[in-house]
Design a protein around this motif. Structure first.
Motif, mmCIF file in Angstrom:
data_model
loop_
_atom_site.group_PDB
_atom_site.id
_atom_site.type_symbol
_atom_site.label_atom_id
_atom_site.label_comp_id
_atom_site.label_asym_id
_atom_site.label_seq_id
_atom_site.Cartn_x
_atom_site.Cartn_y
_atom_site.Cartn_z
ATOM 1 N N SER A 242 -6.809 -1.763 -2.316
ATOM 2 C CA SER A 242 -5.350 -1.682 -2.415
ATOM 3 C C SER A 242 -4.864 -1.959 -3.832
ATOM 4 O O SER A 242 -3.687 -1.734 -4.142
ATOM 5 N N PHE A 243 -5.753 -2.476 -4.686
ATOM 6 C CA PHE A 243 -5.426 -2.639 -6.101
ATOM 7 C C PHE A 243 -4.871 -1.336 -6.671
ATOM 8 O O PHE A 243 -3.899 -1.343 -7.440
ATOM 9 N N PHE A 244 -5.471 -0.217 -6.277
ATOM 10 C CA PHE A 244 -5.073 1.073 -6.832
ATOM 11 C C PHE A 244 -3.684 1.499 -6.371
ATOM 12 O O PHE A 244 -2.983 2.213 -7.088
ATOM 13 N N LEU A 245 -3.288 1.072 -5.179
ATOM 14 C CA LEU A 245 -1.940 1.378 -4.712
ATOM 15 C C LEU A 245 -0.894 0.684 -5.570
ATOM 16 O O LEU A 245 0.089 1.293 -6.003
ATOM 17 N N VAL A 246 -1.117 -0.607 -5.824
ATOM 18 C CA VAL A 246 -0.176 -1.369 -6.644
ATOM 19 C C VAL A 246 -0.225 -0.887 -8.090
ATOM 20 O O VAL A 246 0.805 -0.758 -8.760
#
Length: 389
Positions: A242-246
């Motif tokens: 989810s790092f990539f979403l943020v």
């Protein structure tokens, strides 16, 4: 001459680029986990496998830029996209590290040609006075691919296995190829100086200095892409992909503003702010070992990195003539790949022998060097050679 940014061709190319980037980021985030859990490879091996892709891209980019300027855009672009989709099926049979390295090398060749071709066509069909804005919007499709790719890729891999994820990558990239095939390409007539092969035609001298600046900033980026999911697992983040979403949220916010700011004010202020954010983000990521620090760093670095590549690309294309855009873009992308590949190798080595946290702290120092270089060398070079604005 195209009068508006969002014409049919631009829209189709942007969607196609988004789909190809979904595949790219699905693979680049899932393969470290696949290597770690399925093939039991160490972090140094992970870096080597991922870097093979980049090494291939670096090898082919100068020649693909020359081919674009000599033969035109359409055939080169569509051939590369078709091959890129075809290679995706190979992951279904990649049951060893050796096979995976060879496969990544082949995929990197296709990626190297595809990205230069697509970005060159986009510049061709974007109004000159809106070039920064147009490149920013096109780059946003890369950002959205970055956000969705890792999340969807890891979700499919965990629920149904890596083989289904690899097959989905093939389907998605095929749709991207079909969209690109339906684009109406501008007529391109090569200049006489592009017809004869020479080593000087492979690179554009004016773009070397801004490209070398991008190289410095991409070293940390390559390491971040390769090891952020493993780092998140180490510090106990529940869903590290989810790092990539943020991260993408920060990029999206910055890119809606960056293109217009560049077209009106130039690159100085916006890159000063954004490279500084990258420095701060890596320090934050390495210092606060919690989910809060993890996602705050993602937002800060996303906002910082959101404009770095499109601004450098707009700078390069503002310094070269239309018949040298292929060479100019290939020079830029070659340095981008060199930086990312070196970052994957270096961060893999540092992570194996010290820690991923240490690798991220060193990344902040490299970004600092990149900022100093931009302020002292690159800005004056750009102001001297820019052709528009």
């Amino acid at each position: 001459m195209y009068q508006k940014i969002w014409n049919k061709s631009f829209t189709k190319l942007t969607i196609s680029n988004f789909l190809i980037c979904v595949v790219y980021y699905s693979l680049i985030s899932a393969l470290p986990v696949y290597l770690d859990t399925q093939l039991h490879a160490g972090k140094s091996i992970v870096g080597i496998v991922l870097a093979a892709y980049t090494i291939a891209s670096v090898t082919i980019r100068p020649f693909s830029g020359y081919a674009l300027d000599k033969f035109g855009r359409k055939v080169i672009f569509l051939s590369a996209l078709f091959f890129y989709s075809l290679v995706c099926t190979g992951y279904l049979f990649a049951v060893s590290v050796g096979i995976l390295i060879l496969l990544r090398f082949a995929h990197g060749f296709a990626w190297g040609v595809t990205t230069i071709s697509g970005n060159t066509v986009v510049v061709d069909i974007t109004p000159v006075d809106k070039r920064g804005e147009g490149i920013g919007y096109y780059g946003l499709s890369t950002t959205m691919g970055m956000a969705i790719g890792p999340f969807v890729g890891m979700l499919v891999a965990r629920q149904w296995g890596f083989m289904l994820m690899f097959f989905c990558c093939f389907i998605i990239s095929t749709i991207g190829f079909l969209l690109a095939a339906s684009v109406k390409y501008p007529k391109y007539v090569p200049k006489n100086e592009n017809k004869k092969f020479s080593w000087s035609n492979l690179f554009e001298k004016k773009s070397l200095i801004p490209s070398s600046n991008l190289f410095l900033v991409m070293i940390p980026y390559g390491g971040l892409l390769s090891f952020i999911v493993l780092y998140g697992q180490e510090i106990g983040v529940a869903h590290p992909a989810s790092f990539f979403l943020v991260y993408a949220l920060g990029i999206a916010c910055s890119r809606f503003l960056s293109g217009k700011v560049f077209d009106k004010q130039g690159p100085h202020n916006i890159l000063l702010i954004c490279i500084s954010l990258l420095i701060a983000g890596f320090i934050l990521l390495a210092s606060i070992k919690s989910s809060l620090g993890f996602y705050c760093a993602a937002l800060v670095m996303g906002f910082g990195n959101g404009v770095v590549f499109p601004i450098f690309q707009a700078m390069v294309n503002n310094m070269v003539l239309p018949n040298r855009r292929g060479a100019g873009n290939s020079t830029l992308f070659t340095f981008l790949d060199l930086g990312m590949g070196l970052g994957m190798l270096v961060d893999g080595f540092i992570s194996e022998h010290l820690s991923i946290r240490t690798a991220f702290l060193i990344s902040s120092l490299i970004c600092t060097v990149g900022l100093v270089y931009f302020l002292t060398v690159v800005c004056s070079h750009y102001n001297k050679y820019k052709l528009v604005g």
